[in-house]
Every structure is written in C-alpha cells, then in structure tokens.
Write a protein that holds these residues in place. Structure first.
Motif, PDB file in Angstrom:
ATOM      1  N   HIS A 187       0.834  -1.207   0.000  1.00 25.41           N
ATOM      2  CA  HIS A 187       0.000   0.000   0.000  1.00 25.41           C
ATOM      3  C   HIS A 187       0.866   1.252   0.000  1.00 25.41           C
ATOM      4  O   HIS A 187       0.596   2.207  -0.754  1.00 25.41           O
ATOM      5  CB  HIS A 187      -0.918  -0.013   1.219  1.00 25.41           C
ATOM      6  N   GLU A 188       1.903   1.268   0.795  1.00 23.23           N
ATOM      7  CA  GLU A 188       2.777   2.438   0.875  1.00 23.23           C
ATOM      8  C   GLU A 188       3.446   2.700  -0.474  1.00 23.23           C
ATOM      9  O   GLU A 188       3.529   3.851  -0.929  1.00 23.23           O
ATOM     10  CB  GLU A 188       3.832   2.220   1.961  1.00 23.23           C
ATOM     11  N   LEU A 190       2.378   1.787  -3.502  1.00 24.49           N
ATOM     12  CA  LEU A 190       1.399   2.211  -4.496  1.00 24.49           C
ATOM     13  C   LEU A 190       0.964   3.655  -4.269  1.00 24.49           C
ATOM     14  O   LEU A 190       0.696   4.390  -5.228  1.00 24.49           O
ATOM     15  CB  LEU A 190       0.191   1.275  -4.473  1.00 24.49           C
ATOM     16  N   CYS A 191       0.895   4.058  -3.015  1.00 25.86           N
ATOM     17  CA  CYS A 191       0.519   5.445  -2.704  1.00 25.86           C
ATOM     18  C   CYS A 191       1.556   6.442  -3.221  1.00 25.86           C
ATOM     19  O   CYS A 191       1.225   7.582  -3.544  1.00 25.86           O
ATOM     20  CB  CYS A 191       0.331   5.624  -1.203  1.00 25.86           C
ATOM     21  N   GLU A 192       2.810   6.012  -3.293  1.00 30.72           N
ATOM     22  CA  GLU A 192       3.849   6.899  -3.793  1.00 30.72           C
ATOM     23  C   GLU A 192       3.668   7.194  -5.279  1.00 30.72           C
ATOM     24  O   GLU A 192       4.038   8.274  -5.754  1.00 30.72           O
ATOM     25  CB  GLU A 192       5.228   6.280  -3.540  1.00 30.72           C
ATOM     26  N   LEU A 193       3.098   6.254  -6.024  1.00 29.88           N
ATOM     27  CA  LEU A 193       2.901   6.438  -7.459  1.00 29.88           C
ATOM     28  C   LEU A 193       1.527   7.022  -7.773  1.00 29.88           C
ATOM     29  O   LEU A 193       1.375   7.777  -8.733  1.00 29.88           O
ATOM     30  CB  LEU A 193       3.076   5.101  -8.181  1.00 29.88           C
ATOM     31  N   ALA A 194       0.529   6.692  -6.967  1.00 30.99           N
ATOM     32  CA  ALA A 194      -0.832   7.181  -7.199  1.00 30.99           C
ATOM     33  C   ALA A 194      -0.976   8.620  -6.704  1.00 30.99           C
ATOM     34  O   ALA A 194      -0.172   9.104  -5.904  1.00 30.99           O
ATOM     35  CB  ALA A 194      -1.846   6.285  -6.480  1.00 30.99           C
ATOM     36  N   VAL A 195      -2.005   9.299  -7.186  1.00 31.23           N
ATOM     37  CA  VAL A 195      -2.324  10.642  -6.704  1.00 31.23           C
ATOM     38  C   VAL A 195      -2.794  10.578  -5.258  1.00 31.23           C
ATOM     39  O   VAL A 195      -2.487  11.444  -4.442  1.00 31.23           O
ATOM     40  CB  VAL A 195      -3.406  11.284  -7.590  1.00 31.23           C
ATOM     41  N   ALA A 196      -3.572   9.540  -4.942  1.00 30.31           N
ATOM     42  CA  ALA A 196      -4.092   9.337  -3.583  1.00 30.31           C
ATOM     43  C   ALA A 196      -4.380   7.857  -3.394  1.00 30.31           C
ATOM     44  O   ALA A 196      -4.601   7.125  -4.369  1.00 30.31           O
ATOM     45  CB  ALA A 196      -5.354  10.168  -3.350  1.00 30.31           C
ATOM     46  N   GLY A 197      -4.369   7.421  -2.160  1.00 31.64           N
ATOM     47  CA  GLY A 197      -4.660   6.030  -1.855  1.00 31.64           C
ATOM     48  C   GLY A 197      -5.480   5.917  -0.587  1.00 31.64           C
ATOM     49  O   GLY A 197      -5.419   6.802   0.285  1.00 31.64           O
ATOM     50  N   ARG A 198      -6.240   4.846  -0.511  1.00 28.54           N
ATOM     51  CA  ARG A 198      -7.082   4.637   0.669  1.00 28.54           C
ATOM     52  C   ARG A 198      -7.246   3.141   0.893  1.00 28.54           C
ATOM     53  O   ARG A 198      -7.425   2.381  -0.058  1.00 28.54           O
ATOM     54  CB  ARG A 198      -8.454   5.287   0.462  1.00 28.54           C
ATOM     55  N   ARG A 199      -7.166   2.728   2.160  1.00 27.68           N
ATOM     56  CA  ARG A 199      -7.394   1.310   2.487  1.00 27.68           C
ATOM     57  C   ARG A 199      -8.781   1.137   3.067  1.00 27.68           C
ATOM     58  O   ARG A 199      -9.165   1.823   4.022  1.00 27.68           O
ATOM     59  CB  ARG A 199      -6.340   0.822   3.482  1.00 27.68           C
ATOM     60  N   HIS A 200      -9.525   0.213   2.487  1.00 32.15           N
ATOM     61  CA  HIS A 200     -10.820  -0.170   3.019  1.00 32.15           C
ATOM     62  C   HIS A 200     -10.649  -1.431   3.858  1.00 32.15           C
ATOM     63  O   HIS A 200      -9.629  -2.131   3.770  1.00 32.15           O
ATOM     64  CB  HIS A 200     -11.812  -0.449   1.880  1.00 32.15           C
TER      65      HIS A 200
END
Length: 272
Positions: A187-188, A190-200
C-alpha cells in the motif's frame, strides 16, 4: 357502462441522485436507464448538472426506503441500478458519484444542493479529471505445512496431537503477520505512485468470492498517463511479496475519493 376513475391520487415523485457532472448531453442520458426503468434526467444548477432518476416516494420516501434497505435482494438490485448509471457517466468524463440511496423530495432541493456545494463539487471534478480509481486486493497465499510428522513420545498420542496443533497455529499466525506487513508495504509503495490512496476494510470471503482471506483492500486514484507504470508496479510488488496474491481491478468511478456530505432532509443513508 363502466366508468373509469380519473381522480386517483398520483404518487408523489422525488429525485434519486446518481451523480454530479459538469455537463451531460441529452442523447447520452436518453440511453441510460435509472431506478424506475426510464431514462435518467438532468437537473442543471450553478453551472453543474445533477443526474437523477424519478423516484416514487411510495417506494423511495424516507420510511419505505429505510424498510427496503433491510431487504438484501432489493438492496442488491438498487445498488446495481445505481452503479450502472454512475459507471455509464464515468465513461464519458469526471463524475462525482452520490452515495447509494440519496433521495431528494424534488428537483428544487437537488438544485439547491448543487448551489450550496458548488465550490466543493467543482474542486472534486477538477481533481478527478484525467484520473480513475483502481483497486488492488491482496490475498494471503497459504504456505506449505512446516509441521513434520511426530512420533508418539512421552505423554502419548494426545500430547503429540496438541504439539502438532500448537505448531500449526503458530505457523498460521506467522504467515498472517508476514502477509500483514507485506500488505502495508504494498500500500505504501502504491501510494507513492498514485495521486491518492485509501485502504478499506478487507472483504469477507462470502463477499470477495475468494477462498483465501483478504489482507489488503486498497483503492488508488491514478493518472491515466501513469497507469502503465502503476500496473507494472503491482506486478513487481506481487513478485517481491510471494506470500500475497495481488489482484488489480478497475477502472471504477472514484467512490473512494469523494467527500461524503449530508444532503436533503429526505436523504437516507445505506446502513454501515
């Protein structure tokens, strides 16, 4: 001679809100079916467009809607119909999806909501332009049994069984701890490459349909131009963490990256 009554009361109609967009062509809305089976329609206000279905308040008013939301079969049909509209709109541009079961008493209330939230909605549409939501699910890969065969020693068969069982549970707990740490790392990254990230919260097996337990249920807002790199990273992270099976899903309307706000007095929320 049979007389036909013409003064029967017509059920009051509300507006089931599907989504907000910048604009919507009439020809586009004409082929998208809403909650009542008819085409969805536009409610323009404040330079924005709310896409709604006509919703009889006999079924979609506050009290009947609360009852219907307890009916899982009804809820599934409603969710599918609602999502189909949002998905069709998302294929044509940025969209702010409404939460399931957001119903206004009339179009005027819809327009008032657009006007009151204009700055927020415009900001969200700007942020979503050129971006899609992608999901990454991580499932625990069952490891090989590390407990060997044990001969009966001191204490007899019962004691040997308890030792084996304790060793099996310890190995399972260790695999889960390693998988949890791997999910955090994935998750960490992927968040660096994505604009935003969220864990459900991980989905139950009955909902995910997978035989293995889910340890990662992530949502990521990804630039269209970055998608090839994001997809490649998911694959490389899967190779780096063999204890996890990673599954990339999407694109989805950006449900995970829209701020939830109360709507009109008739709004009924899906139970958490």
């Amino acid at each position: 001679m049979v007389e036909v009554a013409t003064d029967l009361p017509v059920p009051a109609a509300g507006a089931w809100l599907h989504a907000v967009v910048r604009d919507a062509e009439p020809a586009t809305l004409a082929v998208i079916r809403g909650m009542d089976g008819g085409p969805v329609r536009a409610v323009p206000a404040a330079g924005l467009v709310a896409v709604v279905s006509t919703a009889s308040l006999d079924e979609y008013g506050e009290e009947p809607l609360r009852r219907n939301l307890e009916d899982l079969a009804w809820l599934e049909r409603a969710a599918r119909a609602h999502h189909a509209v949002v998905e069709a709109l998302a294929r044509r541009g940025p969209v702010v999806p409404a939460r399931l079961a957001t119903v206004h008493s009339d179009d005027e209330r819809v327009a008032d909501s657009l006007a009151a939230r204009r700055a927020e909605l415009v900001g969200t549409l700007d942020r979503l332009t050129g971006r899609d939501e992608w999901g990454v699910k991580g499932y625990l890969v069952a490891g090989a049994t590390t407990v060997g065969t044990e001969t009966t020693g001191a204490g007899g068969v019962g004691t040997a069984y308890l030792r084996r069982r304790r060793a099996q549970l310890t190995a399972r707990e260790e695999r889960q701890q390693v998988a949890s740490a791997a999910a955090d790392a994935v998750h960490e990254a992927l968040c660096e490459l994505a604009v935003a990230g969220r864990r459900h919260a991980p989905q139950d097996r009955r909902l995910s349909g997978a035989s293995a337990p889910m340890v990662l249920n992530g949502a990521y807002l990804v630039d269209v131009a970055t998608l090839p790199s994001f997809t490649e990273m998911v694959g490389s992270l899967g190779d780096r963490h063999p204890g996890l099976h990673l599954e990339l899903t999407g694109p989805w309307p950006a449900y995970s990256f829209v701020v939830e706000r109360p709507e009109s007095a008739l709004t009924v929320r899906e139970p958490v």
